[in-house]
Each structure stands twice: as C-alpha cells, then as structure tokens.
Design an enzyme around this catalytic site. Structure first.
Site, PDB file in Angstrom:
ATOM      1  N   ARG A 152       0.976  -0.997  -0.030  1.00  0.00           N
ATOM      2  CA  ARG A 152      -0.062   0.210   0.227  1.00  0.00           C
ATOM      3  C   ARG A 152       0.884   1.407   0.333  1.00  0.00           C
ATOM      4  O   ARG A 152       1.928   1.252   0.372  1.00  0.00           O
ATOM      5  CB  ARG A 152      -1.055  -0.370   1.838  1.00  0.00           C
ATOM      6  CG  ARG A 152      -1.967  -0.640   1.376  1.00  0.00           C
ATOM      7  CD  ARG A 152      -2.876  -0.992   2.358  1.00  0.00           C
ATOM      8  NE  ARG A 152      -1.907  -1.262   3.872  1.00  0.00           N
ATOM      9  CZ  ARG A 152      -1.646  -0.420   4.636  1.00  0.00           C
ATOM     10  NH1 ARG A 152      -2.139   0.761   4.503  1.00  0.00           N
ATOM     11  NH2 ARG A 152      -1.074  -1.061   5.490  1.00  0.00           N
ATOM     12  N   TYR A 164      -1.595  -3.388  -6.888  1.00  0.00           N
ATOM     13  CA  TYR A 164      -1.068  -4.218  -5.689  1.00  0.00           C
ATOM     14  C   TYR A 164      -2.074  -4.238  -4.734  1.00  0.00           C
ATOM     15  O   TYR A 164      -2.960  -2.911  -4.566  1.00  0.00           O
ATOM     16  CB  TYR A 164      -0.113  -4.417  -5.299  1.00  0.00           C
ATOM     17  CG  TYR A 164       0.332  -5.422  -4.093  1.00  0.00           C
ATOM     18  CD1 TYR A 164       1.328  -6.198  -4.699  1.00  0.00           C
ATOM     19  CD2 TYR A 164       0.237  -4.642  -3.179  1.00  0.00           C
ATOM     20  CE1 TYR A 164       1.768  -6.854  -3.733  1.00  0.00           C
ATOM     21  CE2 TYR A 164       0.620  -5.878  -2.152  1.00  0.00           C
ATOM     22  CZ  TYR A 164       1.406  -6.793  -2.640  1.00  0.00           C
ATOM     23  OH  TYR A 164       1.527  -7.536  -1.707  1.00  0.00           O
ATOM     24  N   LYS A 211      -9.901  -2.143   1.887  1.00  0.00           N
ATOM     25  CA  LYS A 211      -9.384  -1.522   2.206  1.00  0.00           C
ATOM     26  C   LYS A 211      -9.719  -0.034   2.151  1.00  0.00           C
ATOM     27  O   LYS A 211     -10.342   0.778   2.438  1.00  0.00           O
ATOM     28  CB  LYS A 211      -8.005  -1.030   2.702  1.00  0.00           C
ATOM     29  CG  LYS A 211      -7.144  -2.008   2.891  1.00  0.00           C
ATOM     30  CD  LYS A 211      -7.803  -2.215   4.596  1.00  0.00           C
ATOM     31  CE  LYS A 211      -7.016  -3.238   5.255  1.00  0.00           C
ATOM     32  NZ  LYS A 211      -5.781  -4.218   5.001  1.00  0.00           N
ATOM     33  N   HIS A 265     -10.585  -2.915  11.184  1.00  0.00           N
ATOM     34  CA  HIS A 265      -9.593  -4.201  10.711  1.00  0.00           C
ATOM     35  C   HIS A 265      -9.642  -4.474  11.731  1.00  0.00           C
ATOM     36  O   HIS A 265      -8.812  -4.974  11.953  1.00  0.00           O
ATOM     37  CB  HIS A 265      -8.175  -2.537  11.067  1.00  0.00           C
ATOM     38  CG  HIS A 265      -7.420  -3.441  10.170  1.00  0.00           C
ATOM     39  ND1 HIS A 265      -6.176  -2.633   9.871  1.00  0.00           N
ATOM     40  CD2 HIS A 265      -7.496  -4.239   9.210  1.00  0.00           C
ATOM     41  CE1 HIS A 265      -5.326  -3.262   9.544  1.00  0.00           C
ATOM     42  NE2 HIS A 265      -5.920  -4.687   8.617  1.00  0.00           N
ATOM     43  N   SER A 286      -1.133  -4.019  10.286  1.00  0.00           N
ATOM     44  CA  SER A 286      -1.127  -4.563   8.870  1.00  0.00           C
ATOM     45  C   SER A 286       0.074  -5.303   9.345  1.00  0.00           C
ATOM     46  O   SER A 286       1.029  -4.617  10.319  1.00  0.00           O
ATOM     47  CB  SER A 286      -0.997  -3.536   7.895  1.00  0.00           C
ATOM     48  OG  SER A 286      -2.242  -2.801   8.204  1.00  0.00           O
ATOM     49  N   CYS A 337       0.539  -7.804  12.149  1.00  0.00           N
ATOM     50  CA  CYS A 337       0.506  -7.718  13.484  1.00  0.00           C
ATOM     51  C   CYS A 337      -0.056  -9.050  13.575  1.00  0.00           C
ATOM     52  O   CYS A 337       0.047  -9.220  15.114  1.00  0.00           O
ATOM     53  CB  CYS A 337       0.586  -6.464  14.209  1.00  0.00           C
ATOM     54  SG  CYS A 337       1.820  -5.034  13.000  1.00  0.00           S
ATOM     55  N   ASP A 371      -9.653 -10.500   8.808  1.00  0.00           N
ATOM     56  CA  ASP A 371      -9.242  -8.870   8.417  1.00  0.00           C
ATOM     57  C   ASP A 371      -9.913  -7.571   8.714  1.00  0.00           C
ATOM     58  O   ASP A 371      -9.696  -6.346   8.812  1.00  0.00           O
ATOM     59  CB  ASP A 371      -7.900  -8.371   7.023  1.00  0.00           C
ATOM     60  CG  ASP A 371      -7.490  -7.220   6.920  1.00  0.00           C
ATOM     61  OD1 ASP A 371      -6.213  -6.857   7.544  1.00  0.00           O
ATOM     62  OD2 ASP A 371      -7.712  -7.161   5.454  1.00  0.00           O
ATOM     63  N   ARG A 416       2.077 -12.132  -0.973  1.00  0.00           N
ATOM     64  CA  ARG A 416       0.571 -12.373  -0.478  1.00  0.00           C
ATOM     65  C   ARG A 416       0.071 -13.888  -0.719  1.00  0.00           C
ATOM     66  O   ARG A 416       0.724 -14.498  -1.651  1.00  0.00           O
ATOM     67  CB  ARG A 416      -0.353 -11.275  -0.372  1.00  0.00           C
ATOM     68  CG  ARG A 416       0.569  -9.941  -0.052  1.00  0.00           C
ATOM     69  CD  ARG A 416      -0.003  -9.926   1.398  1.00  0.00           C
ATOM     70  NE  ARG A 416       0.512  -8.701   2.802  1.00  0.00           N
ATOM     71  CZ  ARG A 416      -0.480  -8.709   3.512  1.00  0.00           C
ATOM     72  NH1 ARG A 416      -1.807  -8.956   3.632  1.00  0.00           N
ATOM     73  NH2 ARG A 416      -0.081  -7.289   4.646  1.00  0.00           N
TER      74      ARG A 416
HETATM   75  P1  GTP Z   1      -2.261  -7.628   7.230  1.00  0.00           P
HETATM   76  O1  GTP Z   1      -2.944  -8.818   6.408  1.00  0.00           O
HETATM   77  O2  GTP Z   1      -0.961  -6.404   6.523  1.00  0.00           O
HETATM   78  O3  GTP Z   1      -3.396  -7.133   7.668  1.00  0.00           O
HETATM   79  O4  GTP Z   1      -1.489  -8.647   8.408  1.00  0.00           O
HETATM   80  P2  GTP Z   1      -1.834  -9.171   9.315  1.00  0.00           P
HETATM   81  O5  GTP Z   1      -2.570  -8.630  11.031  1.00  0.00           O
HETATM   82  O6  GTP Z   1      -3.250 -10.328   8.928  1.00  0.00           O
HETATM   83  O7  GTP Z   1      -1.071 -10.376  10.317  1.00  0.00           O
HETATM   84  P3  GTP Z   1      -0.378 -11.818   9.645  1.00  0.00           P
HETATM   85  O8  GTP Z   1      -0.788 -12.935  10.802  1.00  0.00           O
HETATM   86  O9  GTP Z   1      -0.240 -12.147   8.523  1.00  0.00           O
HETATM   87  O10 GTP Z   1       1.370 -11.912  10.729  1.00  0.00           O
HETATM   88  C1  GTP Z   1       2.198 -11.252  10.145  1.00  0.00           C
HETATM   89  C2  GTP Z   1       3.666 -11.228  10.272  1.00  0.00           C
HETATM   90  O11 GTP Z   1       3.785 -11.822  12.222  1.00  0.00           O
HETATM   91  C3  GTP Z   1       3.503 -12.843   9.440  1.00  0.00           C
HETATM   92  O12 GTP Z   1       5.311 -12.992   9.681  1.00  0.00           O
HETATM   93  C4  GTP Z   1       3.598 -14.274  10.836  1.00  0.00           C
HETATM   94  O13 GTP Z   1       4.611 -15.025  11.036  1.00  0.00           O
HETATM   95  C5  GTP Z   1       3.221 -12.746  12.335  1.00  0.00           C
HETATM   96  N1  GTP Z   1       2.816 -13.151  13.540  1.00  0.00           N
HETATM   97  C6  GTP Z   1       2.131 -13.923  13.224  1.00  0.00           C
HETATM   98  N2  GTP Z   1       1.466 -13.531  14.665  1.00  0.00           N
HETATM   99  C7  GTP Z   1       2.656 -13.811  15.183  1.00  0.00           C
HETATM  100  C8  GTP Z   1       3.130 -13.674  17.136  1.00  0.00           C
HETATM  101  O14 GTP Z   1       2.059 -14.174  17.301  1.00  0.00           O
HETATM  102  N3  GTP Z   1       4.131 -14.050  17.586  1.00  0.00           N
HETATM  103  C9  GTP Z   1       5.357 -14.043  16.632  1.00  0.00           C
HETATM  104  N4  GTP Z   1       6.413 -13.529  16.846  1.00  0.00           N
HETATM  105  N5  GTP Z   1       5.322 -13.376  15.024  1.00  0.00           N
HETATM  106  C10 GTP Z   1       3.822 -13.348  14.833  1.00  0.00           C
HETATM  107  C1  SPV Z   2      -2.787  -4.212   5.170  1.00  0.00           C
HETATM  108  O1  SPV Z   2      -2.160  -4.124   5.147  1.00  0.00           O
HETATM  109  O2  SPV Z   2      -2.902  -4.579   6.155  1.00  0.00           O
HETATM  110  C2  SPV Z   2      -3.441  -5.553   4.304  1.00  0.00           C
HETATM  111  C3  SPV Z   2      -2.986  -5.805   3.389  1.00  0.00           C
HETATM  112  O3  SPV Z   2      -4.963  -6.634   4.559  1.00  0.00           O
HETATM  113  S1  SPV Z   2      -3.725  -4.860   1.640  1.00  0.00           S
HETATM  114  O4  SPV Z   2      -4.575  -5.798   1.019  1.00  0.00           O
HETATM  115  O5  SPV Z   2      -2.367  -4.684   0.891  1.00  0.00           O
HETATM  116  O6  SPV Z   2      -3.898  -3.954   2.625  1.00  0.00           O
HETATM  117 MN    MN Z   3      -4.850  -5.300   6.618  1.00  0.00          MN
END
Ligand code: GTP
Ligand code: SPV
Ligand code: MN
Length: 590
Positions: free
Chosen positions: A80, A208, A217, A237, A259, A261, A286, A375
């Site tokens: 983004r 993207y 979003k 979110h 994001s 996290c 999400d 992704r």
């Molecule tokens: P968006 O799709 O961008 O909104 O991200 P999200 O909030 O869904 O995050 P996601 O679950 O994809 O995790 C993002 C990164 O953090 C990945 O590389 C995971 O492996 C890592 N991660 C997720 N949960 C944990 C956790 O509990 N501990 C740690 N250390 N890393 C984590």
């Molecule tokens: C985020 O960045 O929080 C995502 C990926 O979930 S995107 O669709 O690019 O916003």
């Molecule tokens: Mn997101």
C-alpha cells in the site's frame, strides 16, 4: 469511441445507474472491450487461462501445489502507498490530520487527467461485488471497474462477486463506485483517492493489494467507516474468531492489530497440544463490520470472502492451518521459487530458493528471496476451520474486543480496560512498529489508533466520539483488551512464543468475560498474574513471564504524556471524555 468497444453482457440485471456509470467511464478511458463479470466458474477459468497465456501468471508445480499460481508485481508496486492515499471531503477538517486531503473537485480533476484514454488497447472489466453475506442487511455492494484481469480474479476470491451482487445493486439502487486502472505502474503517477461523500473511489497506477482490490481497504474500511458513522455502526480493521472451550461454550472475539501484526494468524490459530478440547473457527481475518444488535450486544460480520495474507513466516509450526490451506487453489504474489517450481518464502523452514520474487536467480546479496509483503490470495472456504457462521446474515455476537500492536517494550502481554470508555482510550493509544505492508521504512514506532491509521475515512476525533457513542448504546458491551505478542528481551528475542500459544491469553480473556478469572488492578488496567494464565506445557522462563506481565510506571507516564500530545493534534474534535480518560490514567500513575 466507447460505443465501438466490444461489449459482452449476457446480463439482464444491469440497472440504469450502473449502466450509465460504466458508459461514462468507458467514454473517459476508451477501452477496446468491455467485459461484465458474472462470477461464474467458467469466467474464472477463462481469465486464469488468459493470464497464463499473457505470462502474468505462472503455474506452480501441480503435484506439490495443485491449482496454484504465481504473480509477480512491478518491483515498485509491492505494498500500500499511504503517502499517495487521499480522503477527499468538502471540509478538510472532516478528513482530519490522520488523512491526506484534497478537495473533491481537485481530486476528480487530477484523476480525470490520469484516467483519460488509459484503457486504450485494454479490456475494461466491470466487477460487481457484495461485501458481506449476499442476504445480510448489513452487507454493502459495490462495482469495481478495472483494466486488470489479476484484480478481477483476486476480487473473485476475496468477495462475493458476480450476478447476485449485480441483482442486489439493481434492487437497492445505491452502490460504491470504484474506478481502477493500473496505468503504467509509474510510482510518480499513482494515487488512491476516496470520495466518501459520493461513495466513490478512484485508484490509478498500482495493481497491488489494498491499492487495487477496491472492495478491501478502500471500500470496506475507508468508505464504510464514513458510512458507518452516519448510520450508527463500525467498520474496523479486525479479525473475527470463534473459540469453543473444552466445556463446549463458544465465544467470538474481534481483534484489531495493525497490518502484518498477526490478525490472520490469530484468526486461524491452532490450539497447542497442551490445551486439548479447544476448537477455533475463523469468521474473518482482516475486516469486521460491527452493529449494535436488538439484544444490546455487538454483532460482527466479515465483509470479505477470502484472505489476502502475508506469506513469510507461514510454516507447519507457526500455523499448520494456513500452511495446509495455501498448498492448493492459491494465488501467490511475489514469492520465490525452488528448482521444483514450488513457491518459497523466508520462514518456510524447508526447500531452497533458486529464483527470487522478481524472477532473477536468487542471490542473498539482493535481499530476501520472497518479498517481505508477499501474499497469498485464497477463498475463505479453503480454510479447514472456516466458521459456518461467517455466512450468517445477522453476524456473530462479540464477547471481547482486543487491540494490539507490535512493540518491543512498554506494552505488556495483555491487559484489560476498566470499562468501555477506558477501552476507547486503550484502542486510541495503540502504537506499533511499521511493517512491509506499506511502502516506507519498517520498524518505526507510530501511533496507529484502533489499527486504523491508514484506513479511517474521516477525522479520528470524530471517530473516537463515534466509538464512545456506540458504547453508550450497548446494554452489553464487549469487554476491551490490549495484547502485545511482540515484546522483546535485551537480546532482541521475542519473549512470548506467540501463534498457537496466544490461546492462553484468549482463554484468560474469555474467563474474565465470564467472571471466572482473577486479575490484578494496575494503573493501566487489569493484568493477569502468571498464576492466572493457563501455562500448562509451556516452556517459558519465569523471568520472561515477569517481564511480559510488568508495567513500568515511568515508561507509562511518558506514554500518557505522549498520548496527550497526540490527542492535541485533533484539537476541538478530540472528545472530552477521552481527555478525561488520559487524565484519570495520569492520576492513577501518580
Ligand atoms: P495484514 O494482512 O497485513 O493485515 O496482516 P495480519 O495482521 O493479518 O498479520 P499476519 O497474521 O499475516 O502476520 C504477520 C507476520 O507476523 C507474519 O510474518 C507472522 O508470521 C507474524 N506473526 C503472526 N502472529 C505472531 C505471533 O504471535 N508472534 C510472532 N512473533 N509473530 C507473529
Ligand atoms: C494490510 O496492509 O492491512 C493488508 C494488505 O491487509 S492490503 O490488502 O494490501 O491492504
Ligand atoms: Mn490488513
């Protein structure tokens, strides 16, 4: 001439507003052809075939990864672009200091120049979609016009796309108009513009994720949050997860983390072996749309129908569910390849990359093999723990709201807000280190209230007021918590194992909601003592736990002062009740 464009529409359900709008966009953009998407399997298959012929999609090893494909985006177009994302309201103050602003007239004029003739030689796809179950009163429809077939197949996986949506739009009349073109992918000619007062989005120059899949979003957060404020609900979110305890009781939690996290991972959590009897169901990973229900509780629907998830870090130990899910029927974007033509990414813990995400021979000198924001796109139905309630028109009742951020210090593993208004402060105070999900430096700590900094379609001052008003309306508001899976020790190692073990924290949260768990009162809120958490079978040093559950008054006094400074940015729009919450916090901190 737009009228000369070859148009395919075996559709009888095109309403006049949709037809008129498509015609006017075609006149501006001058496509060679117009394709009205019906959402059928045949259409999906033929688009996939076209994308393979054109080389935009590569078929992955069909034995190891059946029906999986790889797309590579332009190397400048991998996340983004918050600095190029605008909210165009009549009054600048309505967009707030949390958004980049342009007047609607200037925004339209700028975009008109970019869109003029931009689809010459291309096909204009009309993508009708419904955010939320097709028969839910809480769902909202939109139409995305795009010149990217990659966007169409992503929208087909991520939303309820096709004829039923077009029919609902015909019945309802109103829909969100999203106009998108990849343009020339020139970073200097790239803008993501929102016109919340007109329910319109205009996006140019990126193909993207959140820049281009306008249902996500742009619609489901920026436009929807603006609508939600006027209509008395919340667009957030947040993941939505169902947790069934060994006693057979099911509760739903909604959690907002910035994001990259941990939302997808928490939504798809696998209970640790030492917590038998727990079952986890994913409603959403999400975005959540939250409505006060007739019984005084808060109900959530997931407006999406698929996942656009972070690939790096996914492996059988961190998240077997996600790992298995993306072994078939998945579209990968910007991962690396092995010699076997299997997808590869950092943190996979097996295989060897030979081709990097840009298609070059892999060389560690060029950086990671897979892009850190690579992704997967996959239909939610492929999740083995998909919650059937995700299709419920009334949504699921929320027992607890959880906020969180990625912070190496200050924020403990978990704490509980004292009440709703304090919880709004807890949410507003979320601070988190930036990630690869947006262009810019990663690892920089910034305020990200409710994980909505990049996504609130209006002034945060008004947004917090709206949160306070929603709480006042709820007879049985969810309890509010804050978590931090990312606290680190002096050696920069995560103190908490995370992933499946996060269930230990959710278990405490649910027990608190049922009045069955203890907590210690601290100035920032209620914290568990180590003995209040289910730590059976967890190998963690007592000092680590102590650090995870500690609150440093000096650090928190600085935190509260900083929060006051942050609230100043929103001037008179900052709710007095939020100010009062900071003052009360400061008093408790002494
Ligand atoms: P968006 O799709 O961008 O909104 O991200 P999200 O909030 O869904 O995050 P996601 O679950 O994809 O995790 C993002 C990164 O953090 C990945 O590389 C995971 O492996 C890592 N991660 C997720 N949960 C944990 C956790 O509990 N501990 C740690 N250390 N890393 C984590
Ligand atoms: C985020 O960045 O929080 C995502 C990926 O979930 S995107 O669709 O690019 O916003
Ligand atoms: Mn997101």
């Amino acid at each position: 001439m737009a009228t000369a464009a070859a148009t395919t529409h075996p559709l009888s359900s095109i309403s006049k507003p949709v037809g008129d709008w498509v015609r006017s966009v075609a006149e501006l953009t001058q496509p060679d052809a117009i394709h009205w998407c019906d959402g059928s399997d045949a259409e999906y298959r033929s688009l996939m075939a076209e994308l393979q012929t054109s080389g935009e999609l590569l078929k992955l090893n069909p034995e190891h990864f059946p029906n999986c494909f790889l797309a590579r985006s332009h190397p400048s177009d991998v996340a983004r672009v918050e600095h190029l994302t605008f909210v165009c309201t009549t009054d600048r103050e309505d967009a707030g200091p949390n958004n980049h602003w342009m007047s609607p007239a200037d925004g339209h004029a700028k975009m008109r120049d970019l869109f003029k003739d931009c689809m010459k030689g291309r096909t204009l796809y009309v993508v009708p979609y419904c955010m939320g179950p097709i028969d839910s009163p809480y769902s909202r429809c939109g139409v995305e016009i795009t010149d990217s077939a990659y966007v169409v197949i992503n929208m087909a996986l991520m939303t309820r796309m096709g004829l039923p949506a077009l029919e609902r739009i015909g019945r309802e009349g109103s829909f969100v108009k999203g106009l998108h073109s990849t343009g020339e992918l020139d970073p200097n000619r790239r803008f993501i513009m929102h016109f919340p007062e007109e329910l319109a989005i205009e996006s140019f120059g990126s193909g993207y994720g959140g820049n281009a899949l306008l249902g996500k979003k742009c619609h489901a957060l920026r436009i929807a949050s603006f609508q939600a404020r006027n209509e008395g609900w919340l667009a957030e979110h947040m993941l939505i997860v169902g947790l069934q305890s060994p006693q057979g009781e099911t509760h739903y939690i909604a959690a907002a983390f910035p994001s990259a996290c941990g939302k997808t991972n928490l939504a798809m959590l696998i209970p640790p072996g030492s917590m038998p009897g727990w079952k986890v169901f994913t409603v959403g990973d999400d975005i959540a749309w939250l409505h006060p229900g007739p019984d005084g509780r808060l109900y959530a629907i997931n407006p999406e129908a698929g996942y656009f998830g972070v690939v790096p870090g996914t492996n059988p130990k961190t998240n077997r569910n996600a790992y298995e899910m993306i072994r078939r029927d998945t579209l990968f974007t910007n991962v690396a390849l092995t010699a076997d033509n299997d997808p590869w990414w950092e943190g996979l813990e097996s295989g060897t990359p030979v081709i990097d995400w840009q298609g070059r021979p892999y060389d560690a000198k060029n950086g990671p093999a897979a892009h850190p924001n690579s992704r997967f796109t996959v239909s939610a139905k492929k999740n083995p723990n998909y919650a059937p309630e995700a299709d419920s028109p009334r949504g699921v009742p929320i027992s607890a709201i959880v906020f969180g951020g990625r912070r190496r210090g200050v924020a403990p593993l978990v704490y509980e807000a004292r009440d709703w208004n304090h919880g709004v402060l807890v949410g507003a105070s979320v601070a988190s280190e930036t990630t690869a999900a947006a262009i810019g430096e990663a690892g920089v700590l910034r305020r990200d209230p409710m994980a909505m900094k990049p996504f609130a379609g209006y002034n945060f001052g008004d947004y917090w007021n709206h949160w306070l008003a929603i709480g006042a309306k709820l007879k049985h508001p969810p309890r509010i918590y804050h978590v931090n899976w990312f606290r680190r020790d002096a050696n920069n190692k995560f103190l908490w194992p995370g992933f499946g073990d996060n269930l230990r924290v959710l278990d405490w949260i649910l027990k608190r909601c049922n009045g069955k768990a203890e907590a210690a009162e601290t100035p920032i809120g209620n914290l568990p003592k180590a003995k209040d958490l289910n730590l059976a079978g967890l190998d963690i040093a007592p000092q680590a736990l102590e650090q995870l559950l500690s609150v440093d008054a000096t650090e928190w006094r600085a935190e509260a002062a900083d929060m006051n400074k942050y609230l100043d940015e929103f001037g008179a729009r900052t709710p007095a009740a939020l100010r009062a919450e900071v003052q009360a916090l400061q008093k408790r901190l002494g």
